[in-house]
Motif scaffolding. Structure first.
Motif, short mmCIF file in Angstrom:
data_model
loop_
_atom_site.label_atom_id
_atom_site.label_comp_id
_atom_site.label_asym_id
_atom_site.label_seq_id
_atom_site.Cartn_x
_atom_site.Cartn_y
_atom_site.Cartn_z
N ALA A 152 57.95 -12.75 37.02
CA ALA A 152 58.22 -12.63 38.45
C ALA A 152 58.85 -11.28 38.77
CB ALA A 152 59.14 -13.76 38.93
N ALA A 153 58.45 -10.72 39.89
CA ALA A 153 59.06 -9.49 40.42
C ALA A 153 59.49 -9.82 41.85
CB ALA A 153 58.06 -8.33 40.41
N TYR A 154 60.67 -9.36 42.22
CA TYR A 154 61.22 -9.74 43.52
C TYR A 154 61.13 -8.61 44.55
CZ TYR A 154 62.95 -13.28 40.35
OH TYR A 154 63.02 -14.26 39.39
N GLY A 155 60.36 -7.59 44.23
CA GLY A 155 60.14 -6.47 45.15
C GLY A 155 59.05 -5.58 44.62
N ALA A 156 58.59 -4.66 45.47
CA ALA A 156 57.46 -3.81 45.12
C ALA A 156 57.75 -2.88 43.94
CB ALA A 156 57.03 -2.99 46.34
N GLU A 157 58.93 -2.26 43.94
CA GLU A 157 59.26 -1.31 42.87
C GLU A 157 59.29 -2.00 41.51
OE1 GLU A 157 62.71 0.98 43.60
OE2 GLU A 157 61.96 1.87 45.47
N GLN A 158 59.90 -3.18 41.47
CA GLN A 158 59.96 -3.94 40.22
C GLN A 158 58.55 -4.33 39.78
OE1 GLN A 158 62.17 -7.62 40.42
NE2 GLN A 158 62.14 -7.92 38.20
N ALA A 159 57.70 -4.69 40.74
CA ALA A 159 56.32 -5.07 40.41
C ALA A 159 55.56 -3.90 39.81
CB ALA A 159 55.61 -5.58 41.67
N ILE A 160 55.73 -2.70 40.38
CA ILE A 160 55.04 -1.52 39.86
C ILE A 160 55.48 -1.22 38.43
CG2 ILE A 160 54.83 0.99 40.12
CD1 ILE A 160 54.91 0.54 43.16
N ASP A 161 56.78 -1.33 38.18
CA ASP A 161 57.30 -1.11 36.81
C ASP A 161 56.69 -2.11 35.83
OD1 ASP A 161 58.87 0.98 37.64
OD2 ASP A 161 60.70 -0.22 37.86
N MET A 162 56.59 -3.35 36.25
CA MET A 162 56.07 -4.38 35.36
C MET A 162 54.57 -4.21 35.13
SD MET A 162 58.32 -7.62 36.78
CE MET A 162 57.86 -8.78 35.51
N LEU A 163 53.85 -3.77 36.14
CA LEU A 163 52.41 -3.52 35.99
C LEU A 163 52.14 -2.37 35.03
CD1 LEU A 163 51.22 -3.92 39.69
CD2 LEU A 163 50.50 -5.34 37.76
N GLN A 164 53.06 -1.43 34.98
CA GLN A 164 52.89 -0.29 34.07
C GLN A 164 53.20 -0.66 32.62
OE1 GLN A 164 55.49 2.58 35.93
NE2 GLN A 164 53.87 3.37 37.29
N GLY A 165 54.07 -1.66 32.45
CA GLY A 165 54.50 -1.99 31.10
C GLY A 165 53.82 -3.21 30.49
N GLN A 166 53.04 -3.93 31.30
CA GLN A 166 52.45 -5.18 30.81
C GLN A 166 51.06 -5.37 31.42
OE1 GLN A 166 53.73 -7.79 28.64
NE2 GLN A 166 51.57 -8.34 28.84
N ARG A 167 50.14 -5.94 30.66
CA ARG A 167 48.81 -6.24 31.17
C ARG A 167 48.79 -7.66 31.73
NH1 ARG A 167 43.69 -4.18 30.51
NH2 ARG A 167 41.98 -5.65 30.72
N TYR A 168 48.39 -7.78 32.99
CA TYR A 168 48.34 -9.09 33.65
C TYR A 168 46.91 -9.49 33.98
CZ TYR A 168 53.40 -8.77 34.14
OH TYR A 168 54.74 -8.67 33.87
N SER A 169 46.68 -10.79 33.94
CA SER A 169 45.34 -11.31 34.27
C SER A 169 45.17 -11.48 35.77
CB SER A 169 45.12 -12.67 33.59
OG SER A 169 45.25 -12.56 32.19
N LEU A 170 46.28 -11.69 36.49
CA LEU A 170 46.21 -11.93 37.94
C LEU A 170 47.59 -11.75 38.54
CD1 LEU A 170 44.29 -14.72 39.78
CD2 LEU A 170 46.78 -14.62 40.08
N MET A 171 47.63 -11.33 39.80
CA MET A 171 48.89 -11.19 40.53
C MET A 171 48.86 -12.06 41.78
SD MET A 171 50.91 -7.78 41.87
CE MET A 171 49.57 -7.12 42.88
#
Length: 247
Positions: free
Chosen positions: A32-51
């Motif tokens: 879970a990410a609770y804001g856009a900046e946190q989401a961008i950081d997580m997308l850069q560090g982890q591969r996700y199947s869906l958001m």
């Protein structure tokens, strides 16, 4: 445990906790990410199947985040929107979201949408309306379901998974009207509901992406705007001129 990892992006921590618990119990790995900046950081560090992305967040909104990430991240996105926010839904679909669900959302319905979008992104079409593996070539346009590539005169056409399937189904049924009900079932893996414009938006996006490849060129006497016609009250039809072939 599934290998599929989901990212929930919503400032409502209580909702995120509820959905994480429910989806984890269904076998998904969930962050879970609770804001856009946190989401961008997580997308850069982890591969996700869906958001799963909430549209209305404080600061950088979900729509702004979607616009930022779409050029570099192709993962499927399901938007969470207010029940009456049709404009936000349409904007989100135009920016490359794959589906949407109104808030407050039923976890079971969200799970069904997630499964449907993941099936679609994996190119596992339903038995009815199954995409064939053969490439289809109509004039300068080609689609290849095996490689998930669409090209115009050899130039790659950048399409989302839903847009690729819309174009492929229409080309595989060139000259035949496909209803919105059929396309919604085949492409989005769900039934068409009242006031549901998701398929209309995906078709519109395909049209928009085809037009620049034909504007002013007169190639094969094809008008990019007229390749996919709306048949009022019935659906859509791929109208082809020039040579049609398969390979």
């Amino acid at each position: 445990m599934s290998n599929e990892r989901l990212l929930l992006v919503d400032d409502d921590k209580e909702l995120c906790s509820l959905l994480m618990e429910y989806l984890s119990a269904e076998g998904y790995q969930v962050d879970a990410a609770y804001g856009a900046e946190q989401a961008i950081d997580m997308l850069q560090g982890q591969r996700y199947s869906l958001m799963v992305l909430d549209i209305m967040m404080p600061g950088t909104t979900g729509l702004e985040l979607l616009q930022q990430i779409r050029p570099s991240h192709k993962l499927p996105v399901i938007m969470l929107t207010g029940r009456g926010d049709e404009i936000d839904r349409i904007l989100g679909l135009e920016m490359g979201a794959d589906d949407y669900l109104g808030k407050p959302c039923n976890p079971r319905e969200l799970l069904a949408r997630i499964r449907a979008v993941l099936r679609r992104s994996a190119a596992q079409a339903p038995a009815e309306g199954r995409l064939t593996d053969e490439a289809v070539v109509i004039g300068p346009i080609s689609v290849n379901p095996s490689t998930r590539e669409a090209k115009v005169s050899g130039e790659l056409l950048e399409l989302t998974s839903a847009e690729f399937n819309v174009l492929t189904y229409l080309m595989q049924h060139a000259g035949q009207v496909l209803s919105k009900e059929q396309l919604t079932r085949w492409v989005l893996h769900r039934e068409l509901t009242a006031y549901d414009r998701a398929i209309d938006v995906h078709v519109s996006r395909v049209r928009q992406k085809l037009v620049p490849h034909f504007s002013g060129s007169g190639r094969d006497k094809i008008d990019g705007k007229e390749l996919i016609k709306t048949v009022r009250g019935q659906g859509y039809i791929f109208v082809f001129t020039g040579q049609q072939g398969q390979g």
